[in-house]
Design a protein around this motif. Sequence first.
Motif, PDB file in Angstrom:
ATOM      1  N   VAL A  30      16.145  61.196  25.659  1.00  0.00           N
ATOM      2  CA  VAL A  30      15.710  62.094  26.732  1.00  0.00           C
ATOM      3  C   VAL A  30      16.944  62.672  27.422  1.00  0.00           C
ATOM      4  CG1 VAL A  30      14.329  62.343  28.823  1.00  0.00           C
ATOM      5  CG2 VAL A  30      13.672  60.639  27.111  1.00  0.00           C
ATOM      6  N   VAL A  31      16.918  63.986  27.685  1.00  0.00           N
ATOM      7  CA  VAL A  31      17.962  64.644  28.468  1.00  0.00           C
ATOM      8  C   VAL A  31      17.315  65.668  29.391  1.00  0.00           C
ATOM      9  CG1 VAL A  31      19.818  64.381  26.778  1.00  0.00           C
ATOM     10  CG2 VAL A  31      18.328  66.398  26.683  1.00  0.00           C
ATOM     11  N   LYS A  32      18.106  66.121  30.361  1.00  0.00           N
ATOM     12  CA  LYS A  32      17.693  67.249  31.184  1.00  0.00           C
ATOM     13  C   LYS A  32      18.288  68.517  30.603  1.00  0.00           C
ATOM     14  CE  LYS A  32      16.521  66.090  35.940  1.00  0.00           C
ATOM     15  NZ  LYS A  32      17.013  66.084  37.339  1.00  0.00           N
ATOM     16  N   HIS A  33      17.440  69.521  30.373  1.00  0.00           N
ATOM     17  CA  HIS A  33      17.868  70.810  29.838  1.00  0.00           C
ATOM     18  C   HIS A  33      17.257  71.900  30.703  1.00  0.00           C
ATOM     19  CE1 HIS A  33      18.741  74.076  27.136  1.00  0.00           C
ATOM     20  NE2 HIS A  33      17.451  74.305  26.911  1.00  0.00           N
ATOM     21  N   ASN A  34      18.117  72.711  31.328  1.00  0.00           N
ATOM     22  CA  ASN A  34      17.658  73.772  32.232  1.00  0.00           C
ATOM     23  C   ASN A  34      16.737  73.229  33.319  1.00  0.00           C
ATOM     24  OD1 ASN A  34      19.124  75.682  30.803  1.00  0.00           O
ATOM     25  ND2 ASN A  34      17.393  76.299  29.521  1.00  0.00           N
ATOM     26  N   GLY A  35      17.084  72.036  33.833  1.00  0.00           N
ATOM     27  CA  GLY A  35      16.336  71.462  34.938  1.00  0.00           C
ATOM     28  C   GLY A  35      15.066  70.738  34.555  1.00  0.00           C
ATOM     29  N   LYS A  36      14.732  70.732  33.277  1.00  0.00           N
ATOM     30  CA  LYS A  36      13.529  70.042  32.810  1.00  0.00           C
ATOM     31  C   LYS A  36      13.919  68.939  31.830  1.00  0.00           C
ATOM     32  CE  LYS A  36      10.700  74.213  33.298  1.00  0.00           C
ATOM     33  NZ  LYS A  36       9.787  75.180  32.619  1.00  0.00           N
ATOM     34  N   TYR A  37      13.029  67.979  31.661  1.00  0.00           N
ATOM     35  CA  TYR A  37      13.284  66.851  30.780  1.00  0.00           C
ATOM     36  C   TYR A  37      12.755  67.152  29.381  1.00  0.00           C
ATOM     37  CZ  TYR A  37      13.961  64.327  35.189  1.00  0.00           C
ATOM     38  OH  TYR A  37      14.391  63.926  36.428  1.00  0.00           O
ATOM     39  N   VAL A  38      13.579  66.850  28.395  1.00  0.00           N
ATOM     40  CA  VAL A  38      13.186  66.999  26.994  1.00  0.00           C
ATOM     41  C   VAL A  38      13.291  65.631  26.334  1.00  0.00           C
ATOM     42  CG1 VAL A  38      13.651  68.125  24.784  1.00  0.00           C
ATOM     43  CG2 VAL A  38      14.013  69.378  26.921  1.00  0.00           C
ATOM     44  N   MET A  39      12.244  65.238  25.643  1.00  0.00           N
ATOM     45  CA  MET A  39      12.190  63.952  24.957  1.00  0.00           C
ATOM     46  C   MET A  39      12.041  64.172  23.453  1.00  0.00           C
ATOM     47  SD  MET A  39       9.218  60.983  25.149  1.00  0.00           S
ATOM     48  CE  MET A  39       9.654  60.353  26.762  1.00  0.00           C
ATOM     49  N   ILE A  40      12.902  63.532  22.673  1.00  0.00           N
ATOM     50  CA  ILE A  40      12.742  63.492  21.215  1.00  0.00           C
ATOM     51  C   ILE A  40      12.385  62.055  20.859  1.00  0.00           C
ATOM     52  CG2 ILE A  40      13.836  63.833  18.974  1.00  0.00           C
ATOM     53  CD1 ILE A  40      15.648  65.886  20.247  1.00  0.00           C
ATOM     54  N   PHE A  41      11.193  61.857  20.353  1.00  0.00           N
ATOM     55  CA  PHE A  41      10.670  60.517  20.135  1.00  0.00           C
ATOM     56  C   PHE A  41      10.421  60.240  18.649  1.00  0.00           C
ATOM     57  CE2 PHE A  41       7.076  63.330  20.986  1.00  0.00           C
ATOM     58  CZ  PHE A  41       6.190  63.031  19.946  1.00  0.00           C
ATOM     59  N   ARG A  42      10.469  58.971  18.334  1.00  0.00           N
ATOM     60  CA  ARG A  42      10.162  58.515  16.976  1.00  0.00           C
ATOM     61  C   ARG A  42       8.684  58.166  16.875  1.00  0.00           C
ATOM     62  NH1 ARG A  42      12.353  52.735  14.565  1.00  0.00           N
ATOM     63  NH2 ARG A  42      10.951  52.626  12.756  1.00  0.00           N
ATOM     64  N   SER A  43       8.079  58.522  15.748  1.00  0.00           N
ATOM     65  CA  SER A  43       6.706  58.107  15.463  1.00  0.00           C
ATOM     66  C   SER A  43       6.592  57.619  14.032  1.00  0.00           C
ATOM     67  CB  SER A  43       5.723  59.271  15.653  1.00  0.00           C
ATOM     68  OG  SER A  43       5.495  59.533  17.014  1.00  0.00           O
ATOM     69  N   HIS A  44       5.868  56.518  13.862  1.00  0.00           N
ATOM     70  CA  HIS A  44       5.448  56.131  12.521  1.00  0.00           C
ATOM     71  C   HIS A  44       4.273  57.004  12.096  1.00  0.00           C
ATOM     72  CE1 HIS A  44       7.445  52.161  13.385  1.00  0.00           C
ATOM     73  NE2 HIS A  44       7.809  52.346  12.130  1.00  0.00           N
ATOM     74  N   LEU A  45       4.329  57.492  10.876  1.00  0.00           N
ATOM     75  CA  LEU A  45       3.171  58.126  10.281  1.00  0.00           C
ATOM     76  C   LEU A  45       2.240  57.046   9.743  1.00  0.00           C
ATOM     77  CD1 LEU A  45       5.007  60.996   8.373  1.00  0.00           C
ATOM     78  CD2 LEU A  45       3.872  61.115  10.603  1.00  0.00           C
ATOM     79  N   ALA A 268      18.960  57.212  29.013  1.00  0.00           N
ATOM     80  CA  ALA A 268      18.984  57.021  30.464  1.00  0.00           C
ATOM     81  C   ALA A 268      19.513  58.306  31.074  1.00  0.00           C
ATOM     82  CB  ALA A 268      19.860  55.836  30.851  1.00  0.00           C
ATOM     83  N   VAL A 269      18.779  58.875  31.996  1.00  0.00           N
ATOM     84  CA  VAL A 269      19.152  60.158  32.607  1.00  0.00           C
ATOM     85  C   VAL A 269      19.642  59.909  34.023  1.00  0.00           C
ATOM     86  CG1 VAL A 269      18.341  62.436  33.311  1.00  0.00           C
ATOM     87  CG2 VAL A 269      17.452  61.390  31.205  1.00  0.00           C
ATOM     88  N   PRO A 270      20.930  60.181  34.309  1.00  0.00           N
ATOM     89  CA  PRO A 270      21.431  60.023  35.684  1.00  0.00           C
ATOM     90  C   PRO A 270      20.950  61.164  36.571  1.00  0.00           C
ATOM     91  CG  PRO A 270      23.181  60.822  34.245  1.00  0.00           C
ATOM     92  CD  PRO A 270      21.990  60.574  33.364  1.00  0.00           C
ATOM     93  N   GLU A 271      20.477  60.809  37.760  1.00  0.00           N
ATOM     94  CA  GLU A 271      20.026  61.806  38.726  1.00  0.00           C
ATOM     95  C   GLU A 271      21.092  61.983  39.814  1.00  0.00           C
ATOM     96  OE1 GLU A 271      17.579  63.419  37.868  1.00  0.00           O
ATOM     97  OE2 GLU A 271      16.053  62.192  36.888  1.00  0.00           O
ATOM     98  N   ASP A 272      20.938  63.024  40.626  1.00  0.00           N
ATOM     99  CA  ASP A 272      21.943  63.343  41.640  1.00  0.00           C
ATOM    100  C   ASP A 272      21.978  62.333  42.785  1.00  0.00           C
ATOM    101  OD1 ASP A 272      22.661  65.597  40.219  1.00  0.00           O
ATOM    102  OD2 ASP A 272      21.313  66.925  41.326  1.00  0.00           O
ATOM    103  N   ASN A 273      20.943  61.526  42.939  1.00  0.00           N
ATOM    104  CA  ASN A 273      20.844  60.597  44.066  1.00  0.00           C
ATOM    105  C   ASN A 273      21.359  59.193  43.741  1.00  0.00           C
ATOM    106  OD1 ASN A 273      18.851  59.780  42.342  1.00  0.00           O
ATOM    107  ND2 ASN A 273      17.167  59.931  43.803  1.00  0.00           N
ATOM    108  N   GLY A 274      22.089  59.039  42.611  1.00  0.00           N
ATOM    109  CA  GLY A 274      22.638  57.743  42.267  1.00  0.00           C
ATOM    110  C   GLY A 274      21.682  56.845  41.503  1.00  0.00           C
ATOM    111  N   ILE A 275      20.546  57.390  41.135  1.00  0.00           N
ATOM    112  CA  ILE A 275      19.542  56.650  40.365  1.00  0.00           C
ATOM    113  C   ILE A 275      19.615  57.091  38.908  1.00  0.00           C
ATOM    114  CG2 ILE A 275      17.048  56.257  40.063  1.00  0.00           C
ATOM    115  CD1 ILE A 275      18.135  54.977  42.578  1.00  0.00           C
TER     116      ILE A 275
END
Length: 310
Positions: A30-45, A268-275
Amino acid sequence: MKPVIRYAKNPILTKEDVPYPVATVHNAAVVKHNGKYVMIFRSHLHNGRSILGIADSENGTDFKVRKKPFMTPEDKSPYQEYESWSIEDPRITFIDGEYIITYSAYSPHGIRIGLAKTRDFEKVERFSMITEADYRNVVIFPEKFNGLYARLDRPHSEISPWSIWISYSPDLRYWGESKRIMNPVPYHWDEMKIGPGAPPIKTDKGWLNIYHGVFPTMDGSVYRLGVALHDLNDPSKIIGVSDDWILQPEDPWEITGYVHNVVFSCAAVPEDNGIIRLYWGGADTVMCTGTARIDDLVEMCLTHSRKAIP
């Protein structure tokens, strides 16, 4: 107080949220891209092999899965031979103005690490297979050191028991100067094997490395998460490793699932508030999230520490 506060509405993503047939949703980057969160996840077929899906969120907790997978095993040379079984467990690092995605590629030859690039999460381009067999858990630092990219990984071998190594590269393609920097510790919570989890996070006291550790029990292995702190200028030097874990399987969907007793993080995505917002797969079946204070995790490495290589 627990270092990681679980989100009250976990799990945040399950197979029912995916608009195509899958058996699991787990081990997501997961990362922040243009202010939004993008998740690339694994799935079993339903044949047991894995692909990578993609989902988007405004707030980091409510994700909507796109209609089509983001990456599936390549059907063209030279990647086809080494991705023929599965692609799994992505990590994402933003560096040089683009997103670098590392992933595990499974084939009859073993496990190799592939590296792909994207700028917009619409188009993705495979760049190179950056390891031979057998390697897993490659995370790339978001800064260079003396002009070189740096990565952490875990050779998939019992020869040097399941340890974390560091390597360097001038171009993301050719890697060397490899060095073992962290070992499992006998009869600790991570005594069986360790491996990098989320890409390292820069703090004013060092690079925070959220890693996974495995402990063998009579009822199978337990996967937990821990933290280590690397020197800001020389990431091969580990300042401290917290003697305690930060997260272990506790909720029902972490204890029971495709693989029991697992919390496994790739993001892990760091936020501006130290979280930081931490993401983890529960029992290789669902995705979960929670928050932690960066300062608290750093403090665990500094004040309740053990040696990286006893």
